[in-house]
Design a protein around this motif. Structure first.
Motif, short mmCIF file in Angstrom:
data_model
loop_
_atom_site.label_atom_id
_atom_site.label_comp_id
_atom_site.label_asym_id
_atom_site.label_seq_id
_atom_site.Cartn_x
_atom_site.Cartn_y
_atom_site.Cartn_z
N ARG A 86 0.81 -1.22 0.00
CA ARG A 86 0.00 0.00 0.00
C ARG A 86 0.85 1.27 0.00
N ASP A 87 2.14 1.16 0.41
CA ASP A 87 3.01 2.33 0.38
C ASP A 87 3.82 2.43 -0.91
N GLY A 88 3.47 1.60 -1.91
CA GLY A 88 4.07 1.76 -3.23
C GLY A 88 5.27 0.89 -3.54
N LYS A 89 5.70 0.05 -2.59
CA LYS A 89 6.82 -0.85 -2.88
C LYS A 89 6.39 -1.92 -3.88
N ARG A 90 7.36 -2.36 -4.70
CA ARG A 90 7.06 -3.38 -5.70
C ARG A 90 8.11 -4.48 -5.66
N SER A 91 7.66 -5.68 -6.00
CA SER A 91 8.58 -6.81 -6.16
C SER A 91 9.15 -6.77 -7.57
N ASP A 92 10.05 -7.70 -7.85
CA ASP A 92 10.50 -7.89 -9.22
C ASP A 92 9.33 -8.42 -10.07
N ILE A 93 9.41 -8.18 -11.35
CA ILE A 93 8.37 -8.61 -12.28
C ILE A 93 8.60 -10.06 -12.71
N ILE A 94 7.51 -10.82 -12.77
CA ILE A 94 7.56 -12.19 -13.28
C ILE A 94 6.67 -12.25 -14.52
N ASP A 95 7.23 -12.77 -15.61
CA ASP A 95 6.52 -12.83 -16.89
C ASP A 95 6.16 -14.29 -17.18
N ILE A 96 4.86 -14.60 -17.14
CA ILE A 96 4.44 -15.99 -17.33
C ILE A 96 3.73 -16.16 -18.69
N THR A 97 3.72 -17.39 -19.16
CA THR A 97 3.04 -17.73 -20.41
C THR A 97 2.07 -18.87 -20.15
N VAL A 98 0.82 -18.67 -20.55
CA VAL A 98 -0.21 -19.72 -20.48
C VAL A 98 -0.60 -20.06 -21.91
N THR A 99 -0.49 -21.33 -22.26
CA THR A 99 -0.70 -21.72 -23.65
C THR A 99 -1.80 -22.77 -23.78
N ASP A 100 -2.48 -22.74 -24.93
CA ASP A 100 -3.42 -23.81 -25.26
C ASP A 100 -2.76 -24.82 -26.20
N GLY A 101 -1.45 -24.67 -26.39
CA GLY A 101 -0.69 -25.59 -27.23
C GLY A 101 -0.31 -26.86 -26.49
N PRO A 102 0.40 -27.78 -27.17
CA PRO A 102 0.68 -29.11 -26.60
C PRO A 102 1.99 -29.22 -25.83
N VAL A 103 2.86 -28.19 -25.88
CA VAL A 103 4.19 -28.31 -25.28
C VAL A 103 4.52 -27.05 -24.48
N ILE A 104 5.10 -27.25 -23.30
CA ILE A 104 5.66 -26.14 -22.52
C ILE A 104 7.07 -26.51 -22.07
N LEU A 105 7.82 -25.49 -21.72
CA LEU A 105 9.14 -25.69 -21.12
C LEU A 105 9.01 -25.42 -19.63
N GLU A 106 9.28 -26.42 -18.82
CA GLU A 106 9.26 -26.24 -17.38
C GLU A 106 10.63 -25.74 -16.93
N SER A 107 10.67 -24.48 -16.51
CA SER A 107 11.92 -23.89 -16.03
C SER A 107 11.62 -23.05 -14.81
N PRO A 108 12.53 -23.00 -13.84
CA PRO A 108 12.29 -22.22 -12.63
C PRO A 108 12.30 -20.73 -12.93
N ILE A 109 11.67 -19.96 -12.05
CA ILE A 109 11.61 -18.52 -12.22
C ILE A 109 13.01 -17.92 -12.17
N SER A 110 13.80 -18.37 -11.23
CA SER A 110 15.20 -17.95 -11.15
C SER A 110 15.99 -19.01 -10.40
N VAL A 111 17.28 -19.04 -10.64
CA VAL A 111 18.17 -19.97 -9.95
C VAL A 111 19.37 -19.18 -9.43
N VAL A 112 20.04 -19.78 -8.48
CA VAL A 112 21.20 -19.14 -7.86
C VAL A 112 22.48 -19.78 -8.40
N GLU A 113 23.48 -18.96 -8.62
CA GLU A 113 24.76 -19.45 -9.12
C GLU A 113 25.25 -20.63 -8.28
N GLY A 114 25.69 -21.69 -8.96
CA GLY A 114 26.21 -22.87 -8.27
C GLY A 114 25.17 -23.95 -8.05
N GLU A 115 23.89 -23.61 -8.18
CA GLU A 115 22.85 -24.61 -8.00
C GLU A 115 22.72 -25.50 -9.23
#
Length: 234
Positions: free
Chosen positions: A100-129
């Protein structure tokens, strides 16, 4: 004396604002459940907004639709969640969490498809993982061969439909997609963050220093101001 009194009041105001700024260390985080960027139509999706002392004032925003209102909302002391039982291609796009005081998180861009294939990938990963990207078909749970692309270039062909990276580095950051059975997924960004230790050292140290020395500095400056103005403590 009037000048000294004014200076003292200004000093108090400045230090108060500085203290408020230093204590204002909340950072909002938007998490998705499940933790990926691509979804099939009619899947369920939960948005979690975390990181504020006042979770009742948190909201989740879609860039073009505005605040999400048509979802099952639950609020706890630590986070606010918004559950969609079914999602559709028009739900694709950029989302963020906002207080409510105007702070924002990072943006996440998602895709929802009616197609037959998706790529399952994490939103973000940490170096070394370790991370595994999966080319997933809507109509079968078995693993099928797939070609994986990064930034438009073929990087690997997998007979299992999986792309595994044992230790992620910044070099692995980029836009990924897969093609399997002649069907192509959407492209999603795999973001690579610095290690937790580096993040902790770079972000927490200044706050720890300010938090510990600010009361001492405040009292010393106030005492010097009073002495300069000829005011002796009772």
């Amino acid at each position: 004396m009037e000048v000294c009194a004014l200076n003292l009041r200004l000093l108090i105001c400045v230090l108060f604002l500085l203290g408020a700024h230093v204590q204002d260390v909340d950072s909002l985080i938007l998490r998705l459940e499940p933790n990926r960027l691509q979804f099939f139509e009619y899947e369920s999706l939960i948005f979690h907004c975390e990181g504020s002392h006042d979770s009742t004032g948190l909201k989740i925003v879609h860039r073009s639709k505005g605040e999400l209102l048509k979802c099952n909302t639950t609020v706890t002391s630590k986070r606010s969640s918004c559950t969609f039982l079914y999602i559709f291609p028009e739900d694709s796009g950029q989302y963020w969490c906002e207080s409510r005081d105007g702070k924002r998180s990072d943006i996440i861009d998602i895709t929802v498809t009616d197609g037959p294939v998706i790529l399952e990938s994490p939103i973000s990963v940490v170096e070394g993982e370790a991370v595994t990207l999966r080319c997933r078909h809507k109509t079968t749970s078995s693993n099928l061969s797939a070609d994986f692309y990064k930034d438009g270039h073929l990087i690997r062909t997998s007979s299992t439909g999986n792309l595994s990276i044992s230790s992620v580095s910044k070099h692995d950051e980029g836009f990924y997609k897969c093609i399997s059975g002649g069907r192509e997924s959407a492209e999603s960004l795999m973001a690579v963050q610095e290690s937790h230790q580096e993040i902790h050292e770079s972000s927490d140290l200044p706050f720890i220093i300010f938090r510990n020395i600010l009361p001492v500095v405040l009292m010393a400056l106030l005492l010097l101001g009073r002495l300069h103005c000829g005011i002796t403590p009772r």
